[in-house]
Design an enzyme around this catalytic site. Structure first.
Site, PDB file in Angstrom:
ATOM      1  N   HIS A 133       4.048  -3.710  -7.466  1.00  9.76           N
ATOM      2  CA  HIS A 133       5.192  -2.883  -7.845  1.00  9.76           C
ATOM      3  C   HIS A 133       6.517  -3.484  -7.374  1.00  9.76           C
ATOM      4  O   HIS A 133       6.570  -4.140  -6.345  1.00  9.76           O
ATOM      5  CB  HIS A 133       5.074  -1.487  -7.222  1.00  9.76           C
ATOM      6  CG  HIS A 133       3.810  -0.785  -7.567  1.00  9.76           C
ATOM      7  ND1 HIS A 133       3.173   0.051  -6.683  1.00  9.76           N
ATOM      8  CD2 HIS A 133       3.058  -0.783  -8.692  1.00  9.76           C
ATOM      9  CE1 HIS A 133       2.079   0.541  -7.246  1.00  9.76           C
ATOM     10  NE2 HIS A 133       1.979   0.041  -8.463  1.00  9.76           N
ATOM     11  N   ASP A 184      10.837   6.868   4.688  1.00 13.57           N
ATOM     12  CA  ASP A 184       9.523   6.438   5.173  1.00 13.57           C
ATOM     13  C   ASP A 184       8.463   7.019   4.255  1.00 13.57           C
ATOM     14  O   ASP A 184       8.551   8.191   3.852  1.00 13.57           O
ATOM     15  CB  ASP A 184       9.262   6.955   6.592  1.00 13.57           C
ATOM     16  CG  ASP A 184       9.994   6.158   7.655  1.00 13.57           C
ATOM     17  OD1 ASP A 184      10.815   5.294   7.310  1.00 13.57           O
ATOM     18  OD2 ASP A 184       9.735   6.403   8.847  1.00 13.57           O
ATOM     19  N   ASN A 185       7.458   6.204   3.932  1.00 11.28           N
ATOM     20  CA  ASN A 185       6.364   6.632   3.055  1.00 11.28           C
ATOM     21  C   ASN A 185       5.036   6.321   3.729  1.00 11.28           C
ATOM     22  O   ASN A 185       4.952   5.417   4.565  1.00 11.28           O
ATOM     23  CB  ASN A 185       6.424   5.884   1.710  1.00 11.28           C
ATOM     24  CG  ASN A 185       7.717   6.127   0.981  1.00 11.28           C
ATOM     25  OD1 ASN A 185       8.196   7.244   0.878  1.00 11.28           O
ATOM     26  ND2 ASN A 185       8.316   5.062   0.469  1.00 11.28           N
ATOM     27  N   GLU A 187       6.638   0.168  20.368  1.00 17.78           N
ATOM     28  CA  GLU A 187       7.737   0.559  19.489  1.00 17.78           C
ATOM     29  C   GLU A 187       7.451  -0.068  18.134  1.00 17.78           C
ATOM     30  O   GLU A 187       7.317  -1.282  18.036  1.00 17.78           O
ATOM     31  CB  GLU A 187       9.077   0.041  20.008  1.00 17.78           C
ATOM     32  CG  GLU A 187       9.617   0.800  21.174  1.00 17.78           C
ATOM     33  CD  GLU A 187      11.013   0.321  21.582  1.00 17.78           C
ATOM     34  OE1 GLU A 187      11.581  -0.595  20.947  1.00 17.78           O
ATOM     35  OE2 GLU A 187      11.533   0.879  22.556  1.00 17.78           O
ATOM     36  N   LYS A 230      11.523  -3.603   2.358  1.00 17.89           N
ATOM     37  CA  LYS A 230      10.446  -2.770   2.893  1.00 17.89           C
ATOM     38  C   LYS A 230       9.932  -3.354   4.195  1.00 17.89           C
ATOM     39  O   LYS A 230       9.861  -4.576   4.362  1.00 17.89           O
ATOM     40  CB  LYS A 230       9.286  -2.691   1.900  1.00 17.89           C
ATOM     41  CG  LYS A 230       9.639  -1.983   0.621  1.00 17.89           C
ATOM     42  CD  LYS A 230       8.473  -1.972  -0.343  1.00 17.89           C
ATOM     43  CE  LYS A 230       8.906  -1.271  -1.616  1.00 17.89           C
ATOM     44  NZ  LYS A 230       8.333  -1.868  -2.793  1.00 17.89           N
ATOM     45  N   ASP A 287      -1.314   0.722 -13.140  1.00 19.50           N
ATOM     46  CA  ASP A 287      -1.379  -0.634 -12.619  1.00 19.50           C
ATOM     47  C   ASP A 287      -2.212  -1.563 -13.503  1.00 19.50           C
ATOM     48  O   ASP A 287      -2.014  -2.773 -13.478  1.00 19.50           O
ATOM     49  CB  ASP A 287      -1.908  -0.635 -11.185  1.00 19.50           C
ATOM     50  CG  ASP A 287      -0.880  -0.129 -10.185  1.00 19.50           C
ATOM     51  OD1 ASP A 287       0.311  -0.005 -10.551  1.00 19.50           O
ATOM     52  OD2 ASP A 287      -1.260   0.145  -9.036  1.00 19.50           O
ATOM     53  N   ARG A 342      -3.455  -1.254  -4.984  1.00 24.16           N
ATOM     54  CA  ARG A 342      -2.194  -0.656  -5.422  1.00 24.16           C
ATOM     55  C   ARG A 342      -1.188  -1.777  -5.663  1.00 24.16           C
ATOM     56  O   ARG A 342      -0.918  -2.572  -4.786  1.00 24.16           O
ATOM     57  CB  ARG A 342      -1.657   0.310  -4.367  1.00 24.16           C
ATOM     58  CG  ARG A 342      -2.545   1.520  -4.115  1.00 24.16           C
ATOM     59  CD  ARG A 342      -1.914   2.426  -3.058  1.00 24.16           C
ATOM     60  NE  ARG A 342      -2.768   3.522  -2.700  1.00 24.16           N
ATOM     61  CZ  ARG A 342      -2.676   4.757  -3.212  1.00 24.16           C
ATOM     62  NH1 ARG A 342      -1.769   5.028  -4.129  1.00 24.16           N
ATOM     63  NH2 ARG A 342      -3.487   5.709  -2.811  1.00 24.16           N
ATOM     64  N   TYR A 358       5.283   2.701   5.366  1.00 22.22           N
ATOM     65  CA  TYR A 358       6.372   1.748   5.171  1.00 22.22           C
ATOM     66  C   TYR A 358       7.720   2.433   5.111  1.00 22.22           C
ATOM     67  O   TYR A 358       7.837   3.581   4.730  1.00 22.22           O
ATOM     68  CB  TYR A 358       6.156   0.870   3.938  1.00 22.22           C
ATOM     69  CG  TYR A 358       5.978   1.578   2.619  1.00 22.22           C
ATOM     70  CD1 TYR A 358       7.001   1.606   1.679  1.00 22.22           C
ATOM     71  CD2 TYR A 358       4.775   2.182   2.289  1.00 22.22           C
ATOM     72  CE1 TYR A 358       6.837   2.223   0.451  1.00 22.22           C
ATOM     73  CE2 TYR A 358       4.601   2.798   1.067  1.00 22.22           C
ATOM     74  CZ  TYR A 358       5.631   2.816   0.148  1.00 22.22           C
ATOM     75  OH  TYR A 358       5.462   3.436  -1.072  1.00 22.22           O
TER      76      TYR A 358
END
Length: 188
Positions: free
Chosen positions: A64, A50-51, A31, A73, A175, A61, A133
């Site tokens: 941020h 959700d991403n 799970e 998150k 960035d 990356r 995430y």
């Protein structure tokens, strides 16, 4: 509980979650999120989005954060391996400006819970990685802030992917333009 183990970190609020994995000759089952287990572990959140992203080796990356609509998150890697790093930006926090990092991989199956008001980023260490995430607020495109990934005042010790140097990293133009933590304090 029993379905997850939760490690606290030296920065209050950060948590590393390791799910119980049940395997046999067919493969495994776990799970990745169960509201009741997470609530019992002190993570009582309503995730609304959700991403998922895919990146090649050497992609960095971040760092941020959201300015007016901060997000909690829960991040994990479903393929490959990354070094995930966060910086505490919580006003009044005893650890403001400190960073913490953890290796997340499909193999170790660890998840990283990041509370609101942390800057977040990762570097891909494997040839390819898929990163997933959950967030507690929706993405607002005009609300994004950031910090320079290699800000000396923060001092994140980014591990370099095998055979690569800082100059080999793939970093977006956006960035590359973020300022440092001192710039952020001056704007406040």
């Amino acid at each position: 509980m029993g379905k997850i183990t939760v490690e606290t970190c030296d920065i209050e609020g950060l948590k590393i979650i390791t799910p119980a994995v049940f395997g046999d000759e067919r493969g495994y089952f776990m799970e990745t999120y169960n509201y009741n287990d997470f609530k019992e572990a002190g993570i009582d959140m309503e995730f609304v989005q959700d991403n998922q992203s895919a990146s090649k080796k050497g992609v960095l990356r971040g760092l941020h954060f959201q300015i007016n609509y901060p997000q909690d998150k829960l991040v994990r890697v479903i393929k490959g391996e990354v070094f995930d790093a966060v910086v505490d930006l919580r006003e009044g926090s005893a650890t403001y400006g400190r960073w913490y990092g953890v290796v997340l991989s499909a193999e170790n199956k660890k998840q990283f819970f990041i509370p609101k008001n942390f800057a977040h980023g990762f570097i891909v260490l494997s040839d390819y990685a898929e990163f997933a995430y959950k967030c507690t607020d929706f993405y607002h495109p005009n609300d994004e802030g950031g910090l320079k990934w290699d800000d000396a005042d923060i001092g994140i010790k980014w591990p370099m992917p095998e055979g690569m140097t800082k100059e080999d990293l793939t970093i977006s133009d956006k960035d590359r333009k973020w300022g440092g933590i001192k710039d952020l304090k001056e704007k406040a």
